[in-house]
Write a protein that holds these residues in place. Structure first.
Motif, mmCIF file in Angstrom:
data_model
loop_
_atom_site.group_PDB
_atom_site.id
_atom_site.type_symbol
_atom_site.label_atom_id
_atom_site.label_comp_id
_atom_site.label_asym_id
_atom_site.label_seq_id
_atom_site.Cartn_x
_atom_site.Cartn_y
_atom_site.Cartn_z
ATOM 1 N N TYR A 80 -2.151 -6.309 4.904
ATOM 2 C CA TYR A 80 -1.838 -7.718 4.646
ATOM 3 C C TYR A 80 -0.748 -7.839 3.586
ATOM 4 C CZ TYR A 80 -2.342 -11.723 1.534
ATOM 5 O OH TYR A 80 -2.086 -12.759 0.679
ATOM 6 N N THR A 81 -0.896 -7.099 2.499
ATOM 7 C CA THR A 81 0.060 -7.182 1.391
ATOM 8 C C THR A 81 1.430 -6.662 1.804
ATOM 9 O OG1 THR A 81 -1.743 -6.964 -0.199
ATOM 10 C CG2 THR A 81 0.469 -6.462 -1.003
ATOM 11 N N VAL A 82 1.456 -5.553 2.518
ATOM 12 C CA VAL A 82 2.733 -4.994 2.971
ATOM 13 C C VAL A 82 3.417 -5.961 3.939
ATOM 14 C CG1 VAL A 82 3.781 -3.123 4.317
ATOM 15 C CG2 VAL A 82 2.100 -2.592 2.527
ATOM 16 N N LEU A 83 2.666 -6.531 4.858
ATOM 17 C CA LEU A 83 3.247 -7.464 5.830
ATOM 18 C C LEU A 83 3.780 -8.723 5.151
ATOM 19 C CD1 LEU A 83 3.813 -8.200 8.783
ATOM 20 C CD2 LEU A 83 1.524 -9.193 8.867
ATOM 21 N N LEU A 84 2.947 -9.364 4.344
ATOM 22 C CA LEU A 84 3.380 -10.601 3.679
ATOM 23 C C LEU A 84 4.500 -10.314 2.675
ATOM 24 C CD1 LEU A 84 3.130 -13.610 3.423
ATOM 25 C CD2 LEU A 84 1.237 -13.273 1.815
ATOM 26 N N LYS A 117 7.699 -8.598 -7.303
ATOM 27 C CA LYS A 117 7.195 -9.911 -6.874
ATOM 28 C C LYS A 117 6.598 -9.838 -5.472
ATOM 29 C CE LYS A 117 10.477 -13.117 -7.169
ATOM 30 N NZ LYS A 117 11.317 -14.275 -7.524
ATOM 31 N N LEU A 118 7.176 -8.993 -4.634
ATOM 32 C CA LEU A 118 6.717 -8.884 -3.253
ATOM 33 C C LEU A 118 5.312 -8.301 -3.154
ATOM 34 C CD1 LEU A 118 10.004 -7.580 -1.600
ATOM 35 C CD2 LEU A 118 9.253 -9.947 -1.943
ATOM 36 N N LEU A 119 4.913 -7.549 -4.144
ATOM 37 C CA LEU A 119 3.535 -7.058 -4.223
ATOM 38 C C LEU A 119 2.651 -8.111 -4.880
ATOM 39 C CD1 LEU A 119 1.449 -4.684 -3.969
ATOM 40 C CD2 LEU A 119 2.062 -4.127 -6.309
ATOM 41 N N PHE A 166 -1.830 -12.170 -5.419
ATOM 42 C CA PHE A 166 -2.210 -13.377 -6.162
ATOM 43 C C PHE A 166 -2.791 -14.425 -5.208
ATOM 44 C CE2 PHE A 166 -0.742 -17.361 -8.436
ATOM 45 C CZ PHE A 166 -1.697 -17.298 -9.439
ATOM 46 N N LEU A 167 -2.118 -14.655 -4.085
ATOM 47 C CA LEU A 167 -2.604 -15.621 -3.096
ATOM 48 C C LEU A 167 -3.973 -15.204 -2.575
ATOM 49 C CD1 LEU A 167 -2.214 -18.084 -1.251
ATOM 50 C CD2 LEU A 167 -0.996 -16.572 0.333
ATOM 51 N N LEU A 168 -4.123 -13.949 -2.242
ATOM 52 C CA LEU A 168 -5.407 -13.433 -1.774
ATOM 53 C C LEU A 168 -6.490 -13.649 -2.824
ATOM 54 C CD1 LEU A 168 -7.023 -11.761 0.344
ATOM 55 C CD2 LEU A 168 -6.350 -9.742 -0.972
ATOM 56 N N THR A 169 -6.167 -13.383 -4.071
ATOM 57 C CA THR A 169 -7.134 -13.547 -5.160
ATOM 58 C C THR A 169 -7.572 -14.996 -5.285
ATOM 59 O OG1 THR A 169 -6.129 -11.706 -6.332
ATOM 60 C CG2 THR A 169 -7.536 -13.176 -7.626
#
Length: 178
Positions: A17-21, A53-55, A60-63
């Motif tokens: 998810y993080t890599v894609l977003l 920032k990309l990580l 942050f959104l997921l959290t």
């Protein structure tokens, strides 16, 4: 054993998810026509800071989503995530500057590998810290959420007012920030 296998799948899913977003966020500023709002959470140049920032912003959104919808068993999310995202964010410059220092240049495939390793490191640390059960106190959750919001502020602030340091230098344009 079954719990650990579920943990590995969870880490892989969250890393994916993080890599894609994060990969999509690499292009959002350009796609938006250089929109100032998009600049706050997406990469505006090729500096290491902007790639960090990309990580950060997908995590942050997921959290925020997990914190708002969490179950009683997930009460340690903000504190754990604050620590784990700091680990992942630290991995990006450490790995990038180490490999470019050794090789003398950068390669796109290696840059992508650094990002994937940093995301995987974030969620591996997340899993270990969650299983430890040590970060469940309410004050730790408040401190974790404050640290995450402070980091979000720093990312936005430094996009518009970057320090004149190597971390913020765009190697393509030789400029800082926007």
């Amino acid at each position: 054993m079954l719990v650990r296998k579920r943990g590995i799948w969870r880490e892989a899913l969250l890393t994916g998810y993080t890599v894609l977003l994060g990969s999509l966020l690499h292009f959002v500023y350009g796609w938006s026509g250089s929109n100032v709002f998009a600049a706050g959470f997406s990469a505006v140049n090729e500096s290491t800071w902007e790639h960090m920032k990309l990580l950060f912003f997908p995590v942050f959104l997921l959290t925020l989503l997990q914190t708002c919808t969490r179950r009683a068993a997930d009460t340690c999310i903000p504190a754990v995530r604050a620590i784990s995202v700091f680990i992942g964010l630290s991995l990006i410059p450490m790995l990038y500057y180490t490999y470019t220092g050794i090789v003398g240049t950068h390669a796109l495939w290696a840059d992508i590998a650094v990002f994937i390793l940093a995301a995987a490191g974030t969620f591996a640390a997340d899993s270990l810290l969650t299983r430890s059960g040590r970060l469940r106190r309410p004050w730790q959750q408040i401190a974790g959420m404050l640290a995450l919001w402070a980091l979000a502020f720093c990312f936005v602030w430094c996009t518009f007012r970057p320090p004149q340091l190597a971390l913020w230098l765009d190697p393509v344009t030789g400029r800082y920030g926007l």
